[in-house]
Design an enzyme around this catalytic site. Structure first.
Site, PDB file in Angstrom:
ATOM      1  N   LYS A  13      85.718 -28.243  27.948  1.00  0.00           N
ATOM      2  CA  LYS A  13      84.706 -28.242  26.889  1.00  0.00           C
ATOM      3  C   LYS A  13      83.649 -29.327  27.160  1.00  0.00           C
ATOM      4  O   LYS A  13      83.836 -30.184  28.040  1.00  0.00           O
ATOM      5  CB  LYS A  13      85.398 -28.465  25.541  1.00  0.00           C
ATOM      6  CG  LYS A  13      86.360 -27.342  25.165  1.00  0.00           C
ATOM      7  CD  LYS A  13      86.885 -27.572  23.758  1.00  0.00           C
ATOM      8  CE  LYS A  13      87.882 -26.509  23.368  1.00  0.00           C
ATOM      9  NZ  LYS A  13      88.324 -26.658  21.965  1.00  0.00           N
ATOM     10  N   TYR A  42      84.692 -17.255  19.879  1.00  0.00           N
ATOM     11  CA  TYR A  42      85.463 -17.795  18.762  1.00  0.00           C
ATOM     12  C   TYR A  42      85.456 -16.853  17.547  1.00  0.00           C
ATOM     13  O   TYR A  42      85.634 -17.316  16.423  1.00  0.00           O
ATOM     14  CB  TYR A  42      84.920 -19.166  18.372  1.00  0.00           C
ATOM     15  CG  TYR A  42      85.371 -20.299  19.296  1.00  0.00           C
ATOM     16  CD1 TYR A  42      86.718 -20.447  19.645  1.00  0.00           C
ATOM     17  CD2 TYR A  42      84.469 -21.218  19.800  1.00  0.00           C
ATOM     18  CE1 TYR A  42      87.140 -21.476  20.477  1.00  0.00           C
ATOM     19  CE2 TYR A  42      84.889 -22.264  20.633  1.00  0.00           C
ATOM     20  CZ  TYR A  42      86.222 -22.386  20.961  1.00  0.00           C
ATOM     21  OH  TYR A  42      86.650 -23.412  21.769  1.00  0.00           O
ATOM     22  N   ARG A  91      95.679 -32.884  26.539  1.00  0.00           N
ATOM     23  CA  ARG A  91      95.180 -33.411  25.257  1.00  0.00           C
ATOM     24  C   ARG A  91      95.941 -34.665  24.842  1.00  0.00           C
ATOM     25  O   ARG A  91      95.378 -35.578  24.244  1.00  0.00           O
ATOM     26  CB  ARG A  91      95.276 -32.328  24.186  1.00  0.00           C
ATOM     27  CG  ARG A  91      94.249 -31.221  24.385  1.00  0.00           C
ATOM     28  CD  ARG A  91      94.658 -29.989  23.636  1.00  0.00           C
ATOM     29  NE  ARG A  91      93.643 -28.944  23.631  1.00  0.00           N
ATOM     30  CZ  ARG A  91      93.888 -27.696  23.282  1.00  0.00           C
ATOM     31  NH1 ARG A  91      95.114 -27.342  22.905  1.00  0.00           N
ATOM     32  NH2 ARG A  91      92.935 -26.790  23.297  1.00  0.00           N
ATOM     33  N   ASN A 102      88.702 -31.641  21.875  1.00  0.00           N
ATOM     34  CA  ASN A 102      90.043 -31.645  22.481  1.00  0.00           C
ATOM     35  C   ASN A 102      90.034 -31.190  23.941  1.00  0.00           C
ATOM     36  O   ASN A 102      90.986 -30.615  24.436  1.00  0.00           O
ATOM     37  CB  ASN A 102      91.033 -30.842  21.624  1.00  0.00           C
ATOM     38  CG  ASN A 102      90.660 -29.385  21.498  1.00  0.00           C
ATOM     39  OD1 ASN A 102      89.615 -28.970  21.984  1.00  0.00           O
ATOM     40  ND2 ASN A 102      91.501 -28.599  20.861  1.00  0.00           N
ATOM     41  N   HIS A 162      89.966 -25.568  26.500  1.00  0.00           N
ATOM     42  CA  HIS A 162      90.374 -24.345  25.806  1.00  0.00           C
ATOM     43  C   HIS A 162      91.193 -23.505  26.775  1.00  0.00           C
ATOM     44  O   HIS A 162      90.890 -23.463  27.966  1.00  0.00           O
ATOM     45  CB  HIS A 162      89.148 -23.538  25.359  1.00  0.00           C
ATOM     46  CG  HIS A 162      89.509 -22.154  24.907  1.00  0.00           C
ATOM     47  ND1 HIS A 162      89.916 -21.876  23.630  1.00  0.00           N
ATOM     48  CD2 HIS A 162      89.589 -20.984  25.602  1.00  0.00           C
ATOM     49  CE1 HIS A 162      90.212 -20.577  23.543  1.00  0.00           C
ATOM     50  NE2 HIS A 162      90.025 -20.021  24.725  1.00  0.00           N
ATOM     51  N   GLU A 185      88.763 -12.848  27.021  1.00  0.00           N
ATOM     52  CA  GLU A 185      87.956 -14.035  27.332  1.00  0.00           C
ATOM     53  C   GLU A 185      87.465 -14.014  28.783  1.00  0.00           C
ATOM     54  O   GLU A 185      86.323 -14.380  29.060  1.00  0.00           O
ATOM     55  CB  GLU A 185      88.764 -15.300  27.016  1.00  0.00           C
ATOM     56  CG  GLU A 185      89.004 -15.429  25.513  1.00  0.00           C
ATOM     57  CD  GLU A 185      89.966 -16.549  25.118  1.00  0.00           C
ATOM     58  OE1 GLU A 185      90.510 -17.224  26.009  1.00  0.00           O
ATOM     59  OE2 GLU A 185      90.162 -16.745  23.905  1.00  0.00           O
TER      60      GLU A 185
HETATM   61  P1  CMP Z   1      90.409 -24.041  20.947  1.00  0.00           P
HETATM   62  O1  CMP Z   1      91.688 -23.859  21.666  1.00  0.00           O
HETATM   63  O2  CMP Z   1      89.155 -24.065  21.735  1.00  0.00           O
HETATM   64  O3  CMP Z   1      90.288 -22.880  19.850  1.00  0.00           O
HETATM   65  C1  CMP Z   1      89.712 -23.068  18.586  1.00  0.00           C
HETATM   66  C2  CMP Z   1      89.242 -24.463  18.382  1.00  0.00           C
HETATM   67  O4  CMP Z   1      88.952 -24.814  17.062  1.00  0.00           O
HETATM   68  C3  CMP Z   1      90.343 -25.433  18.761  1.00  0.00           C
HETATM   69  O5  CMP Z   1      90.496 -25.425  20.150  1.00  0.00           O
HETATM   70  C4  CMP Z   1      89.857 -26.736  18.159  1.00  0.00           C
HETATM   71  O6  CMP Z   1      89.061 -27.477  19.068  1.00  0.00           O
HETATM   72  C5  CMP Z   1      88.979 -26.218  17.026  1.00  0.00           C
HETATM   73  N1  CMP Z   1      89.505 -26.634  15.725  1.00  0.00           N
HETATM   74  C6  CMP Z   1      90.677 -26.329  15.202  1.00  0.00           C
HETATM   75  N2  CMP Z   1      90.803 -26.902  13.970  1.00  0.00           N
HETATM   76  C7  CMP Z   1      89.646 -27.591  13.759  1.00  0.00           C
HETATM   77  C8  CMP Z   1      89.163 -28.394  12.684  1.00  0.00           C
HETATM   78  N3  CMP Z   1      89.899 -28.592  11.585  1.00  0.00           N
HETATM   79  N4  CMP Z   1      87.941 -28.928  12.816  1.00  0.00           N
HETATM   80  C9  CMP Z   1      87.194 -28.710  13.944  1.00  0.00           C
HETATM   81  N5  CMP Z   1      87.602 -27.956  14.977  1.00  0.00           N
HETATM   82  C10 CMP Z   1      88.815 -27.407  14.882  1.00  0.00           C
END
Ligand code: CMP
Length: 143
Positions: A9, A49, A102, A112, A115, A126
């Site tokens: 990311k 997403y 992570r 984080n 993905h 994807e």
């Molecule tokens: P990812 O695996 O990319 O898939 C969905 C993403 O939503 C997840 O990683 C997090 O980075 C993000 N995410 C999940 N919960 C929250 C939250 N409460 N606030 C902001 N981002 C979130």
């Protein structure tokens, strides 16, 4: 051979972590079959997403993932989808174990680092969103 979609990311790219992340999956024994540094459009972010559209953090998620370049990858190997998820650690870095990506490098759930597809269906979807079939090259002797 199973394939998954992984993406460093914008926070990971900004922190020069592409090499560290690629190295972990290579050393594990998986094969990188496609990769590109790219800027995600809001349209692609919305599609990628899509399942989170109703979540309160959706806007934040799209803003963040489009805030700078990402490093999109396709990896190949036995059980790569579930194993990559284990190597990434829990979505919320508060809960991700030390030794995971992570767990070692992230602090907040939004930023984080990485993905990864969460199922075979997501992986197919994807990979198709980010890559054309001709951009993927399988070369492993055991695949
Ligand atoms: P990812 O695996 O990319 O898939 C969905 C993403 O939503 C997840 O990683 C997090 O980075 C993000 N995410 C999940 N919960 C929250 C939250 N409460 N606030 C902001 N981002 C979130």
């Amino acid at each position: 051979m199973e394939r998954t979609f992984l993406m460093v990311k914008p926070d990971g790219v900004q922190r020069n972590m592409i090499g560290e992340i690629v190295a972990r999956f290579e050393k594990k024994g998986f094969h990188l079959v496609g990769a590109k540094l790219m800027q995600i459009s809001p349209e692609l972010a919305g599609e990628h997403y899509g399942e989170h559209k109703e979540r309160p953090f959706f806007g934040e998620l799209v803003d963040f993932i489009t805030s700078g370049p990402v490093f999109a990858m396709v990896w190949e190997g036995e059980n790569v989808i579930s194993t990559a998820r284990l190597m990434m650690g829990a979505t919320n870095p508060k809960e991700s174990a030390p030794g995971t990506i992570r767990g070692d490098f992230a602090v907040t759930v939004g930023k984080n680092i990485i993905h990864g597809s969460d199922s075979p269906e997501s992986a197919v979807r994807e990979i198709g969103l980010f890559f054309k079939e001709e951009e993927l090259i399988s070369y492993a002797k055991d695949s």
